[in-house]
Design an enzyme around this catalytic site. Sequence first.
Site, PDB file in Angstrom:
ATOM      1  N   THR A 194       0.992   4.789   5.073  1.00  0.00           N
ATOM      2  CA  THR A 194       0.380   3.668   5.818  1.00  0.00           C
ATOM      3  C   THR A 194       1.471   2.706   6.272  1.00  0.00           C
ATOM      4  OG1 THR A 194      -1.434   3.852   4.237  1.00  0.00           O
ATOM      5  CG2 THR A 194      -1.521   2.005   5.744  1.00  0.00           C
ATOM      6  N   GLU A 197       5.576  -3.327   1.001  1.00  0.00           N
ATOM      7  CA  GLU A 197       5.693  -2.979  -0.426  1.00  0.00           C
ATOM      8  C   GLU A 197       4.946  -1.674  -0.609  1.00  0.00           C
ATOM      9  OE1 GLU A 197       7.552  -4.724  -2.329  1.00  0.00           O
ATOM     10  OE2 GLU A 197       7.802  -6.480  -1.054  1.00  0.00           O
ATOM     11  N   CYS A 256       1.637   0.321  -9.326  1.00  0.00           N
ATOM     12  CA  CYS A 256       2.786   0.868  -8.588  1.00  0.00           C
ATOM     13  C   CYS A 256       4.043   0.889  -9.437  1.00  0.00           C
ATOM     14  CB  CYS A 256       3.005   0.044  -7.328  1.00  0.00           C
ATOM     15  SG  CYS A 256       3.123  -1.712  -7.685  1.00  0.00           S
ATOM     16  N   GLY A 289       0.837  -1.201   0.000  1.00  0.00           N
ATOM     17  CA  GLY A 289       0.000   0.000   0.000  1.00  0.00           C
ATOM     18  C   GLY A 289       0.862   1.237   0.000  1.00  0.00           C
ATOM     19  N   GLU A 313       9.104  -9.877  -1.950  1.00  0.00           N
ATOM     20  CA  GLU A 313       8.128 -10.923  -2.228  1.00  0.00           C
ATOM     21  C   GLU A 313       8.666 -11.749  -3.396  1.00  0.00           C
ATOM     22  OE1 GLU A 313       4.536  -8.468  -2.794  1.00  0.00           O
ATOM     23  OE2 GLU A 313       4.007  -9.038  -0.749  1.00  0.00           O
TER      24      GLU A 313
HETATM   25  P1  NAD Z   1      -3.297   2.429   1.427  1.00  0.00           P
HETATM   26  O1  NAD Z   1      -1.998   2.448   2.148  1.00  0.00           O
HETATM   27  O2  NAD Z   1      -4.240   3.529   1.654  1.00  0.00           O
HETATM   28  O3  NAD Z   1      -4.106   1.092   1.778  1.00  0.00           O
HETATM   29  C1  NAD Z   1      -3.568  -0.197   1.574  1.00  0.00           C
HETATM   30  C2  NAD Z   1      -4.262  -1.165   2.516  1.00  0.00           C
HETATM   31  O4  NAD Z   1      -3.915  -0.827   3.852  1.00  0.00           O
HETATM   32  C3  NAD Z   1      -5.782  -1.107   2.452  1.00  0.00           C
HETATM   33  O5  NAD Z   1      -6.294  -2.400   2.609  1.00  0.00           O
HETATM   34  C4  NAD Z   1      -6.127  -0.239   3.642  1.00  0.00           C
HETATM   35  O6  NAD Z   1      -7.420  -0.462   4.143  1.00  0.00           O
HETATM   36  C5  NAD Z   1      -5.081  -0.690   4.640  1.00  0.00           C
HETATM   37  N1  NAD Z   1      -4.783   0.250   5.726  1.00  0.00           N
HETATM   38  C6  NAD Z   1      -4.977   1.584   5.762  1.00  0.00           C
HETATM   39  N2  NAD Z   1      -4.605   2.074   6.962  1.00  0.00           N
HETATM   40  C7  NAD Z   1      -4.143   1.033   7.688  1.00  0.00           C
HETATM   41  C8  NAD Z   1      -3.594   0.896   8.999  1.00  0.00           C
HETATM   42  N3  NAD Z   1      -3.455   1.936   9.814  1.00  0.00           N
HETATM   43  N4  NAD Z   1      -3.207  -0.320   9.410  1.00  0.00           N
HETATM   44  C9  NAD Z   1      -3.315  -1.391   8.590  1.00  0.00           C
HETATM   45  N5  NAD Z   1      -3.847  -1.333   7.357  1.00  0.00           N
HETATM   46  C10 NAD Z   1      -4.251  -0.129   6.903  1.00  0.00           C
HETATM   47  O7  NAD Z   1      -2.931   2.271  -0.110  1.00  0.00           O
HETATM   48  P2  NAD Z   1      -3.932   2.268  -1.336  1.00  0.00           P
HETATM   49  O8  NAD Z   1      -4.370   3.666  -1.571  1.00  0.00           O
HETATM   50  O9  NAD Z   1      -4.922   1.191  -1.174  1.00  0.00           O
HETATM   51  O10 NAD Z   1      -2.957   1.804  -2.521  1.00  0.00           O
HETATM   52  C11 NAD Z   1      -2.178   2.673  -3.260  1.00  0.00           C
HETATM   53  C12 NAD Z   1      -0.733   2.640  -2.800  1.00  0.00           C
HETATM   54  O11 NAD Z   1      -0.232   1.316  -2.843  1.00  0.00           O
HETATM   55  C13 NAD Z   1       0.177   3.446  -3.695  1.00  0.00           C
HETATM   56  O12 NAD Z   1       1.075   4.188  -2.900  1.00  0.00           O
HETATM   57  C14 NAD Z   1       0.932   2.387  -4.485  1.00  0.00           C
HETATM   58  O13 NAD Z   1       2.198   2.776  -4.959  1.00  0.00           O
HETATM   59  C15 NAD Z   1       1.053   1.318  -3.462  1.00  0.00           C
HETATM   60  N6  NAD Z   1       1.314   0.023  -4.092  1.00  0.00           N
HETATM   61  C16 NAD Z   1       2.546  -0.535  -3.942  1.00  0.00           C
HETATM   62  C17 NAD Z   1       2.841  -1.748  -4.541  1.00  0.00           C
HETATM   63  C18 NAD Z   1       4.187  -2.402  -4.395  1.00  0.00           C
HETATM   64  O14 NAD Z   1       4.309  -3.547  -4.783  1.00  0.00           O
HETATM   65  N7  NAD Z   1       5.184  -1.730  -3.866  1.00  0.00           N
HETATM   66  C19 NAD Z   1       1.848  -2.396  -5.282  1.00  0.00           C
HETATM   67  C20 NAD Z   1       0.609  -1.795  -5.412  1.00  0.00           C
HETATM   68  C21 NAD Z   1       0.343  -0.584  -4.811  1.00  0.00           C
END
Ligand code: NAD
Length: 480
Positions: free
Chosen positions: A230, A248, A282, A226, A461
């Site tokens: 976060t 990630e 991403c 994510g 991963e």
């Molecule tokens: P996000 O961080 O808002 O949410 C990701 C997940 O975390 C969701 O399921 C959310 O509900 C959960 N979450 C939120 N707050 C939390 C907390 N305090 N504790 C535990 N879980 C919590 O991200 P998003 O908006 O869903 O996704 C977009 C982001 O993900 C972008 O920054 C993107 O670059 C990144 N991403 C990274 C990869 C990678 O492989 N590096 C792959 C895909 C997406």
Amino acid sequence: MEQLLNYIDGRLQKPLSDQWLDNYEPATGKVYSHIPDSDSADVEQATQAAQAAFASWSNAPLEERMLLLLKIADGIETRMDEFVAAESRDNGKTLKLARAMDIPRAISNFRFYASALQHFASESHQMPGVGINYTLRQPIGVVGCISPWNLPIYLFTWKIAPALATGNCVVAKPSEITPYTSYLLSQVCIEAGLPKGVLNIVHGLGGKVGQAIVEHPEIKAISFTGGTETGKRIAATAAPMFKKLSLELGGKNPTIVFADCDFEETVKQVVNSAFSNQGEICLCGSRIFIESSLYEKFKKAFVEKVKALKVGDPNNADTNLGAIVSLAHKQKILSYIKLAKEEGGTILTGGNEVKGSGRCADGYFIEPTVIEGLDYLCRTNQEEIFGPVVTLTPFDTEEEVLTMANSVKYGLASSVWTNDLKRAHRVAEKIEAGIVWINCWLLRDLRTPFGGVKASGVGREGGWEAMRFFTEAKNVCIKY
Ligand code: NAD
């Protein structure tokens, strides 16, 4: 309206609080289902179910685990059309992308780790004449898997499959923005006969369900994908509890085009790497650096191709860019386009939201946008936008482009386009990123390590890396 359910202890059930959240279809802007607004009580129940299942699952014959994972893969494949439709409806991505990429990859994730678990081996180290050490790699216990909205079932299963393959039981949370395919997955697991409690899927908000998973003392490892902010919060909670962590996170990936590239193919692939899934992958290349001698020619051809991309209903076969995942995300992207103008950028094409038609009249659409004339250190070029917005920047030397490429806090992915073999290897070595694609993008071999450096995360991963993450290594030392 349809209610999605949690999958806990082998059953589909309502959240204990009976509270619900709206699930929007981004292409229409309308609510089409409700999802559980679960909380720590549901996570507690899921964790207890996982703990109860652990002894039996971790000791199950490898072949039994393998066959179950294969059955899950077959179950997804059998219900391919449903998964494709759900993935597109939740996320806004085109049906054709969901069919070509997301769902096949979810199937491959299970098949890959079903096979890997049969071949996973650990080391032995002989001390000549003295003794021998061997390494036991044992499952951790109950682990937490938390995933984002952009590649919903692809990334969810990329964590769950290796966690289950190595004998762990899982409490998993998909993004609340894209829950439907994980709901289908829970049905598939029931149909496949996965023993109860081995996998538990709890729907709901990050701050409630996600946080409860991260804080739970019996959940011993967290695999998270994510945003970087976060990730920071998760690390702050989990690190003092000494949990194993794989994070990630975000990216701001460079695409580096040298003048000696295969021109037509490069333009085509760079467009693809910039705008696939509306730029919401991403790994998308959002900062495109072009060698000065090729800049004007590349710009012309690139902009021409981008102008030809069709934005619209994800269900239409000729749509290239579907809907942006949510209203809030659409507004965030538009605010970055405004910022780019304030920072002195020139919009070469795009820059506006698109009004949908018919069923998509209230959907969230943005034109693919190409900007030039920005300093590489400005906010538009430093911060993750995660949408269909890219910048073009010329460069003169290898050294200069590496400085610009490495100037961001992120280090997830990159691509380099050149026919100079030596340069390709030299640049690959110097780019600060977990992945360097040379003359390709998003070509994935599931055996390779996957992950980022710097603010793009820690841990890897993929392949054996994931098998190692989801196991604890124990050294057994025997004296002769
Ligand atoms: P996000 O961080 O808002 O949410 C990701 C997940 O975390 C969701 O399921 C959310 O509900 C959960 N979450 C939120 N707050 C939390 C907390 N305090 N504790 C535990 N879980 C919590 O991200 P998003 O908006 O869903 O996704 C977009 C982001 O993900 C972008 O920054 C993107 O670059 C990144 N991403 C990274 C990869 C990678 O492989 N590096 C792959 C895909 C997406």
